[in-house]
Design an enzyme around this catalytic site. Structure first.
Site, PDB file in Angstrom:
ATOM      1  N   GLU B  29       0.837  -1.196   0.000  1.00 50.24           N
ATOM      2  CA  GLU B  29       0.000   0.000   0.000  1.00 50.24           C
ATOM      3  C   GLU B  29       0.877   1.253   0.000  1.00 50.24           C
ATOM      4  O   GLU B  29       1.769   1.391   0.853  1.00 50.24           O
ATOM      5  CB  GLU B  29      -0.907  -0.011   1.244  1.00 50.24           C
ATOM      6  CG  GLU B  29      -2.007  -1.072   1.123  1.00 50.24           C
ATOM      7  CD  GLU B  29      -2.586  -1.511   2.463  1.00 50.24           C
ATOM      8  OE1 GLU B  29      -2.437  -0.788   3.465  1.00 50.24           O
ATOM      9  OE2 GLU B  29      -3.184  -2.607   2.501  1.00 50.24           O
ATOM     10  N   GLU B  60      -4.979  -7.018   2.427  1.00 47.20           N
ATOM     11  CA  GLU B  60      -3.793  -7.731   2.907  1.00 47.20           C
ATOM     12  C   GLU B  60      -3.817  -9.217   2.581  1.00 47.20           C
ATOM     13  O   GLU B  60      -2.778  -9.809   2.280  1.00 47.20           O
ATOM     14  CB  GLU B  60      -3.611  -7.530   4.416  1.00 47.20           C
ATOM     15  CG  GLU B  60      -2.919  -6.215   4.800  1.00 47.20           C
ATOM     16  CD  GLU B  60      -3.782  -4.981   4.636  1.00 47.20           C
ATOM     17  OE1 GLU B  60      -4.991  -5.116   4.393  1.00 47.20           O
ATOM     18  OE2 GLU B  60      -3.252  -3.856   4.750  1.00 47.20           O
ATOM     19  N   PHE B  83       2.215  -1.954   8.585  1.00 47.72           N
ATOM     20  CA  PHE B  83       2.614  -2.209   9.975  1.00 47.72           C
ATOM     21  C   PHE B  83       2.734  -3.717  10.183  1.00 47.72           C
ATOM     22  O   PHE B  83       1.920  -4.482   9.656  1.00 47.72           O
ATOM     23  CB  PHE B  83       1.586  -1.629  10.963  1.00 47.72           C
ATOM     24  CG  PHE B  83       1.543  -0.124  10.948  1.00 47.72           C
ATOM     25  CD1 PHE B  83       2.384   0.620  11.776  1.00 47.72           C
ATOM     26  CD2 PHE B  83       0.702   0.557  10.082  1.00 47.72           C
ATOM     27  CE1 PHE B  83       2.376   2.015  11.733  1.00 47.72           C
ATOM     28  CE2 PHE B  83       0.684   1.946  10.037  1.00 47.72           C
ATOM     29  CZ  PHE B  83       1.521   2.680  10.869  1.00 47.72           C
ATOM     30  N   ALA B  84       3.712  -4.117  10.976  1.00 51.22           N
ATOM     31  CA  ALA B  84       3.929  -5.544  11.231  1.00 51.22           C
ATOM     32  C   ALA B  84       2.682  -6.205  11.802  1.00 51.22           C
ATOM     33  O   ALA B  84       2.437  -7.392  11.581  1.00 51.22           O
ATOM     34  CB  ALA B  84       5.099  -5.728  12.193  1.00 51.22           C
ATOM     35  N   ASP B  85       1.885  -5.431  12.538  1.00 53.40           N
ATOM     36  CA  ASP B  85       0.656  -5.953  13.144  1.00 53.40           C
ATOM     37  C   ASP B  85      -0.269  -6.587  12.110  1.00 53.40           C
ATOM     38  O   ASP B  85      -1.054  -7.478  12.422  1.00 53.40           O
ATOM     39  CB  ASP B  85      -0.097  -4.817  13.835  1.00 53.40           C
ATOM     40  CG  ASP B  85       0.819  -4.017  14.738  1.00 53.40           C
ATOM     41  OD1 ASP B  85       0.721  -4.144  15.951  1.00 53.40           O
ATOM     42  OD2 ASP B  85       1.678  -3.266  14.204  1.00 53.40           O
ATOM     43  N   PHE B  86      -0.182  -6.120  10.866  1.00 58.85           N
ATOM     44  CA  PHE B  86      -1.100  -6.605   9.835  1.00 58.85           C
ATOM     45  C   PHE B  86      -0.735  -8.018   9.373  1.00 58.85           C
ATOM     46  O   PHE B  86      -1.435  -8.604   8.545  1.00 58.85           O
ATOM     47  CB  PHE B  86      -1.189  -5.629   8.656  1.00 58.85           C
ATOM     48  CG  PHE B  86      -1.579  -4.219   9.057  1.00 58.85           C
ATOM     49  CD1 PHE B  86      -2.153  -3.963  10.306  1.00 58.85           C
ATOM     50  CD2 PHE B  86      -1.359  -3.149   8.203  1.00 58.85           C
ATOM     51  CE1 PHE B  86      -2.499  -2.665  10.687  1.00 58.85           C
ATOM     52  CE2 PHE B  86      -1.703  -1.853   8.580  1.00 58.85           C
ATOM     53  CZ  PHE B  86      -2.273  -1.609   9.823  1.00 58.85           C
ATOM     54  N   HIS B 128      -0.796  -1.046  15.990  1.00 63.92           N
ATOM     55  CA  HIS B 128       0.212  -0.557  15.041  1.00 63.92           C
ATOM     56  C   HIS B 128       1.608  -0.538  15.656  1.00 63.92           C
ATOM     57  O   HIS B 128       2.536  -0.028  15.053  1.00 63.92           O
ATOM     58  CB  HIS B 128      -0.109   0.867  14.575  1.00 63.92           C
ATOM     59  CG  HIS B 128      -1.391   0.981  13.805  1.00 63.92           C
ATOM     60  ND1 HIS B 128      -2.626   0.947  14.405  1.00 63.92           N
ATOM     61  CD2 HIS B 128      -1.623   1.122  12.479  1.00 63.92           C
ATOM     62  CE1 HIS B 128      -3.567   1.078  13.476  1.00 63.92           C
ATOM     63  NE2 HIS B 128      -2.984   1.181  12.307  1.00 63.92           N
TER      64      HIS B 128
END
Ligand SMILES: Cc1ncc(C[n+]2csc(CCOP(=O)(O)OP(=O)(O)O)c2C)c(N)n1
Ligand SMILES: [Mg+2]
Lengths: 317, 324
Positions: B29, B60, B83-86, B128
């Site tokens: 993105e 994602e 973000f790594a969280d995704f 995030h």
């Protein structure tokens, strides 16, 4: 439709149905594990669609039966070894029934989670586009699976990037015990194509010619850079969801009625009327199918199980 | 040697590998037109064209899974998550597809995919700001890389792109602006699976991951001034994981502290503790200590965030306790 293609599809359909019947016996005899989802009633559409592919195209098949592998030409002895989780197959007991794989014919394998196929298919389409090739990807899925978010994300992703992917929905009216009209807001899943600005078409999935024509057209569009399409083949799952399914959620009348739409006699009549199929050819096709299956079963029965410690192999490249 | 930032080092690695290998592509993105929300990839679309560097819809599952599909069919995709969280958003595609496709199909295919994951608490709250490495350390089939310096950011990313397995590359947001000496030349690589001993010592082993490394180094400096020589080990990758480097150090020091920016329960420190129980218990003369997030999500307020994220001070205090 070309006569030779029509006859080849017929042979694959018969071979698939007979193999499915034999696999059911092997499951009951304990030689093949459970988890097999039979495709009886859906072979016509599966074989017709795969016949429209070129040898170097990619295929992501669904969980519904053996016809995809038969139609693509994966050797039966390998298929049977995978089903029996033995050596001599394509995945060495790692994937069993669900993950028959054949890179030489673009068979990318199977996602154990329904709907995992869509992003993978999109990625294969992306590869084709980046490399400037003229291959296509054919991705099968069920009516129930069309409700996964991955379908919607991937349809949009393929449409905006004009990727050469053909989405083929096998709408067999049921997802285990859930009828399509209760799981799915639209009457025709093909309508969902509108939301992604791609062509969507409904065909009778028990009519070989209709399926072959619609899928061929979708493939041609994809090959020529026009992007993805959605084809919905209306069909019916004549057997249970899996071998041993008590099938208590639908009426016998419904199933009986659908057996009258079994695609095999319908196709035989059509080919007979067109003088493509004679009684003699029919018997030859049946005998040949039986011989191929007998040979493959015999091969499978002689194969060893994988060495237990091979469970530790094949993880990293 | 010239000095560049961790962020520039990441961009340089991508640029060099894209130049070297036409099958490397980059997408995510806002990575192409805008250069990414952390501005790592600006100018790459202009350099390599829209076929190889492009923006994706907010999808994602589709675009991470497409990375797997593209990797199966001959590309080497670099996929950027904002973000790594995704990673959790794309959990099926990461754990069950990237990690298991090869194995489940008996080794028929390989998955040379890199997923870039900006990690770390930076005032951005619970969804995030995580460093979720240890969740994925538990998952078979993935490689986990977490550079702490600019030089490693470059050398490890280049190795990750050339690796034939799926690699989750964790780039800590608070490290982007940090600078360090980075070798020039397109062939500079840092191998996956080789820990770096950042500082040698014999009093205590301090394992620090990602942004904990500079904090651990500062704590070690302070302890040195008090006469305690700490050995600081940066594993650099958690899969492959350089277990011998940690065990060897513990044999020498007999004491260990693990500092990480993940939740304490079943974090990297827990795995190190179990490993030492199995393989080096007789060398430990004090119990292991973990400095980690106390099993709560990461709060957004700076005051609260500061309380839960391990600091130089908390790492120092943990070491002190073992040294006393
Ligand atoms: C993500 C996910 N959810 C559920 C299942 C279990 N499951 C396997 S087949 C199936 C029904 C699928 O229905 P449909 O897509 O219509 O295909 P059909 O079985 O009718 O061919 C279910 C629920 C699964 N494998 N993956
Ligand atoms: Mg169905």
């Amino acid at each position: 439709m070309d006569k030779q293609i029509a006859l080849d599809i017929y042979k694959k359909i018969i071979l698939s149905r007979r193999l499915e019947e034999r696999v059911a016996e092997l499951i009951k005899a304990g030689q093949v594990g459970g988890f097999m989802h039979p495709g009886v009633g859906q072979e016509a559409l599966q074989c017709a669609a795969i016949a429209a592919l070129r040898k170097d195209d990619y295929l992501l098949y669904a969980h519904r039966g053996v016809a995809y592998w038969v139609a693509r030409g994966i050797p039966l002895d390998k298929v049977l070894c995978d089903l029996a989780c033995k050596e001599g197959g394509t995945n060495h007991g790692k994937g069993g029934v669900m993950r028959v794989v054949y890179p030489e014919l673009g068979v990318l394998g199977e996602s154990g989670t329904l709907g995992g196929c869509f992003p993978i298919a999109s990625g294969a389409g992306l590869s084709i586009k980046v490399k400037g090739e003229d291959r296509v990807v054919l991705c099968f899925f069920g009516d129930g699976t069309s409700n996964r978010g991955t379908f919607h994300e991937s349809a949009n992703f393929c449409a905006v990037r004009k990727l050469p992917v053909v989405f083929l929905c096998e709408n067999n009216g049921w997802a285990v015990s859930m009828p399509t009209e209760r799981s799915t807001a639209v009457k025709d899943i093909a309508d969902r194509a509108k939301g992604y600005a791609m062509p969507g078409e409904v065909v009778d999935g028990n009519d070989v010619e209709q399926v072959y024509k619609a899928v061929s057209e979708a493939i041609a569009r994809a090959r020529h850079g026009a992007g993805p399409s959605l084809v919905e083949a209306k069909t019916y799952r004549l057997w249970g969801h899996w071998i041993g399914d008590p099938d208590s959620y639908r009426s016998r009348e419904e199933v009986e009625k659908q057996w009258r739409r079994d695609p095999i006699p319908i196709y035989e009549k059509k080919l007979g009327d067109e003088k493509i199929l004679t009684e003699a050819i029919k018997q030859e096709v049946e005998a040949d199918a039986r011989a191929q299956i007998d040979r493959a079963v015999e091969f499978m029965q002689k194969q060893p199980f994988p060495k237990p410690e091979s469970a530790l192999e094949d993880l990293y490249a | 040697m010239r000095t560049i930032s961790y962020a520039q080092a990441i961009k340089e690695a991508i640029e060099e590998e894209m130049r070297r290998d036409p099958t490397v592509i980059l997408y995510g993105e806002d990575v192409a037109n805008f250069g990414g929300i952390f501005r790592i990839t600006s100018g790459l679309k202009e350099q390599f064209g829209e076929q190889r560097v492009f923006d994706t819809p907010i999808s994602e599952n589709a675009f991470v899974g497409a990375g797997v599909g593209a990797a199966l069919t001959g590309l080497r995709p670099i996929v950027e998550l904002q973000f790594a969280d995704f990673l959790f958003t794309a959990g099926d595609e990461i754990v069950l597809k990237a990690g298991m496709w090869r194995y489940g199909h008996g080794g028929a295919y390989q998955v040379p995919l890199v997923v870039r994951c900006p990690s770390g608490a930076a005032g951005v709250g619970p969804e995030h700001g995580q460093c979720p490495e240890s969740f994925f350390m538990h998952a078979p089939g993935l490689r986990i890389v977490c550079p702490a310096t600019a030089a490693d950011a470059k050398g490890l990313l280049k190795s990750a792109i050339r690796d034939n397995n799926p690699v989750l590359y964790f780039e800590h947001k608070l490290l982007y602006a940090t600078k360090g000496e980075v070798p020039e030349g397109a062939d500079y690589l840092v191998p996956l699976g080789k820990a770096s001993v950042r500082r040698q010592g014999d009093a205590l082993t301090l394992v620090a991951i990602s942004a904990m490394v500079p904090k651990a180094m500062a704590a070690a400096e302070r302890l040195a001034s008090e006469g305690h020589h700490i050995e600081v080990i940066d594993p650099r990758s958690l899969n492959p994981f350089d277990r011998p480097a940690i065990i060897e150090s513990v044999k020498k020091t007999g004491k260990i502290v693990v500092a990480e920016e993940s939740y304490k329960t079943l974090g990297v420190g827990a795995e190190i503790g179990a490993m030492l129980m199995e393989q080096a218990l007789e060398y430990l003369d004090r119990p292991l200590k973990r400095v980690a997030i106390p099993d709560v999500p990461i709060p957004t307020s700076p005051v609260l965030e500061k309380f839960v994220i391990p600091s130089e001070e908390s790492i120092y205090a943990a070491c002190r306790e073992l040294l006393n």
